[in-house]
Design a protein around this motif. Structure first.
Motif, PDB file in Angstrom:
ATOM      1  N   THR A 150       0.837  -1.208   0.000  1.00 21.40           N
ATOM      2  CA  THR A 150       0.000   0.000   0.000  1.00 21.40           C
ATOM      3  C   THR A 150       0.868   1.252   0.000  1.00 21.40           C
ATOM      4  O   THR A 150       0.630   2.185  -0.785  1.00 21.40           O
ATOM      5  N   ASP A 151       1.888   1.274   0.859  1.00 24.49           N
ATOM      6  CA  ASP A 151       2.800   2.414   0.911  1.00 24.49           C
ATOM      7  C   ASP A 151       3.576   2.564  -0.393  1.00 24.49           C
ATOM      8  O   ASP A 151       3.801   3.674  -0.879  1.00 24.49           O
ATOM      9  N   MET A 152       3.972   1.441  -0.995  1.00 23.27           N
ATOM     10  CA  MET A 152       4.699   1.492  -2.259  1.00 23.27           C
ATOM     11  C   MET A 152       3.837   2.082  -3.367  1.00 23.27           C
ATOM     12  O   MET A 152       4.278   2.950  -4.125  1.00 23.27           O
ATOM     13  N   LEU A 153       2.582   1.625  -3.467  1.00 17.01           N
ATOM     14  CA  LEU A 153       1.676   2.142  -4.493  1.00 17.01           C
ATOM     15  C   LEU A 153       1.412   3.628  -4.285  1.00 17.01           C
ATOM     16  O   LEU A 153       1.362   4.403  -5.243  1.00 17.01           O
ATOM     17  N   SER A 154       1.262   4.038  -3.038  1.00 18.32           N
ATOM     18  CA  SER A 154       1.031   5.438  -2.718  1.00 18.32           C
ATOM     19  C   SER A 154       2.241   6.281  -3.133  1.00 18.32           C
ATOM     20  O   SER A 154       2.087   7.353  -3.721  1.00 18.32           O
ATOM     21  N   ALA A 155       3.444   5.795  -2.870  1.00 17.93           N
ATOM     22  CA  ALA A 155       4.664   6.520  -3.237  1.00 17.93           C
ATOM     23  C   ALA A 155       4.777   6.639  -4.755  1.00 17.93           C
ATOM     24  O   ALA A 155       5.138   7.698  -5.287  1.00 17.93           O
ATOM     25  N   PHE A 156       4.482   5.548  -5.473  1.00 20.97           N
ATOM     26  CA  PHE A 156       4.500   5.597  -6.939  1.00 20.97           C
ATOM     27  C   PHE A 156       3.459   6.590  -7.464  1.00 20.97           C
ATOM     28  O   PHE A 156       3.733   7.345  -8.387  1.00 20.97           O
ATOM     29  N   GLN A 157       2.275   6.553  -6.872  1.00 20.96           N
ATOM     30  CA  GLN A 157       1.190   7.461  -7.298  1.00 20.96           C
ATOM     31  C   GLN A 157       1.619   8.910  -7.111  1.00 20.96           C
ATOM     32  O   GLN A 157       1.450   9.731  -7.995  1.00 20.96           O
ATOM     33  N   ASN A 158       2.195   9.222  -5.934  1.00 20.53           N
ATOM     34  CA  ASN A 158       2.628  10.590  -5.642  1.00 20.53           C
ATOM     35  C   ASN A 158       3.737  11.031  -6.589  1.00 20.53           C
ATOM     36  O   ASN A 158       3.726  12.165  -7.072  1.00 20.53           O
ATOM     37  N   SER A 159       4.686  10.155  -6.847  1.00 18.59           N
ATOM     38  CA  SER A 159       5.786  10.529  -7.739  1.00 18.59           C
ATOM     39  C   SER A 159       5.288  10.713  -9.160  1.00 18.59           C
ATOM     40  O   SER A 159       5.758  11.585  -9.886  1.00 18.59           O
ATOM     41  N   TRP A 160       4.301   9.959  -9.578  1.00 23.47           N
ATOM     42  CA  TRP A 160       3.743  10.098 -10.919  1.00 23.47           C
ATOM     43  C   TRP A 160       2.980  11.412 -11.047  1.00 23.47           C
ATOM     44  O   TRP A 160       3.127  12.141 -12.008  1.00 23.47           O
ATOM     45  N   GLU A 161       2.189  11.692 -10.013  1.00 23.30           N
ATOM     46  CA  GLU A 161       1.417  12.948 -10.030  1.00 23.30           C
ATOM     47  C   GLU A 161       2.345  14.160  -9.993  1.00 23.30           C
ATOM     48  O   GLU A 161       2.120  15.135 -10.696  1.00 23.30           O
ATOM     49  N   THR A 162       3.395  14.087  -9.203  1.00 22.09           N
ATOM     50  CA  THR A 162       4.363  15.194  -9.113  1.00 22.09           C
ATOM     51  C   THR A 162       5.049  15.381 -10.452  1.00 22.09           C
ATOM     52  O   THR A 162       5.221  16.507 -10.925  1.00 22.09           O
ATOM     53  N   GLY A 163       5.417  14.291 -11.084  1.00 20.35           N
ATOM     54  CA  GLY A 163       6.076  14.342 -12.386  1.00 20.35           C
ATOM     55  C   GLY A 163       5.133  14.897 -13.461  1.00 20.35           C
ATOM     56  O   GLY A 163       5.560  15.655 -14.337  1.00 20.35           O
ATOM     57  N   ALA A 164       3.851  14.548 -13.389  1.00 20.02           N
ATOM     58  CA  ALA A 164       2.861  15.041 -14.366  1.00 20.02           C
ATOM     59  C   ALA A 164       2.661  16.524 -14.200  1.00 20.02           C
ATOM     60  O   ALA A 164       2.502  17.273 -15.171  1.00 20.02           O
ATOM     61  N   LYS A 165       2.661  17.026 -12.965  1.00 27.85           N
ATOM     62  CA  LYS A 165       2.460  18.471 -12.708  1.00 27.85           C
ATOM     63  C   LYS A 165       3.664  19.277 -13.201  1.00 27.85           C
ATOM     64  O   LYS A 165       3.499  20.366 -13.717  1.00 27.85           O
ATOM     65  N   LYS A 166       4.876  18.735 -13.038  1.00 26.10           N
ATOM     66  CA  LYS A 166       6.079  19.433 -13.462  1.00 26.10           C
ATOM     67  C   LYS A 166       6.140  19.551 -14.978  1.00 26.10           C
ATOM     68  O   LYS A 166       6.602  20.542 -15.520  1.00 26.10           O
ATOM     69  N   SER A 167       5.671  18.521 -15.668  1.00 31.06           N
ATOM     70  CA  SER A 167       5.741  18.548 -17.140  1.00 31.06           C
ATOM     71  C   SER A 167       4.651  19.406 -17.751  1.00 31.06           C
ATOM     72  O   SER A 167       4.715  19.762 -18.924  1.00 31.06           O
ATOM     73  N   ALA A 168       3.585  19.741 -16.980  1.00 31.22           N
ATOM     74  CA  ALA A 168       2.465  20.546 -17.529  1.00 31.22           C
ATOM     75  C   ALA A 168       2.723  22.001 -17.499  1.00 31.22           C
ATOM     76  O   ALA A 168       3.562  22.691 -17.384  1.00 31.22           O
TER      77      ALA A 168
END
Length: 168
Positions: A150-168
């Protein structure tokens, strides 16, 4: 390891050292190919290397030196029979020195002949754990069991969302 040692002994060889992780064997040179063929059938060969060294020149040199020293010793013995008392000690010292040198040369010659007669074979074992995964979902790797998915999926989700916001 037991079957490898047994085969070596069948071929008039022997093991020089043995550990849980490998063997050092001495195999008669004439039987080396047959032994290596047997070893190949015992498991996966990860790597091979061959090294050959001619010892015939060194053996010939040691034999010649030994013969020269033995001839010289015989001359000293004949001198000793005719030597005057004041020269006996000097001749005896030379005889003792020569005998020591002859014994050393004989030992070196014996060693070189033995090295020429037997091939050195080193075999290293690498075992792989081939057990099936445990039915309860645990792993034989303790660090995997300590992961919280659960913690791993949450960390991946957060890093993906952070990466998506930076590229936008």
């Amino acid at each position: 390891a037991d079957s490898l040692v047994q085969k070596a002994e069948e071929l008039n060889g022997y093991y020089a050292s043995r550990t849980d992780y490998g063997l050092q064997l001495k195999i008669p040179v004439a039987e080396t190919e047959a032994y290596l063929e047997f070893v190949t059938k015992q498991g996966l060969v990860a790597s091979r290397s061959f090294n050959s060294q001619s010892l015939s020149q060194e053996i010939a040199d040691l034999s010649a030196r030994l013969k020269t020293r033995e001839d010289l010793l015989q001359k000293y013995f004949s001198i000793l029979e005719e030597a005057e008392s004041e020269h006996v000690i000097a001749v005896e010292n030379e005889v003792i020195r020569l005998i020591s040198e002859i014994e050393s040369l004989k030992g070196q010659l014996h060693k070189q002949k033995h090295l020429a007669k037997y091939a050195d074979i080193y075999i290293e074992f690498r075992f792989r754990d081939r057990r099936a995964p445990a039915a309860d979902g645990s792993s034989s790797f303790s660090w995997i069991n300590s992961l919280n998915i659960t913690d791993m999926l949450s960390a991946f989700q957060n890093s993906w969302e952070t990466g998506a916001k930076k590229s936008a």
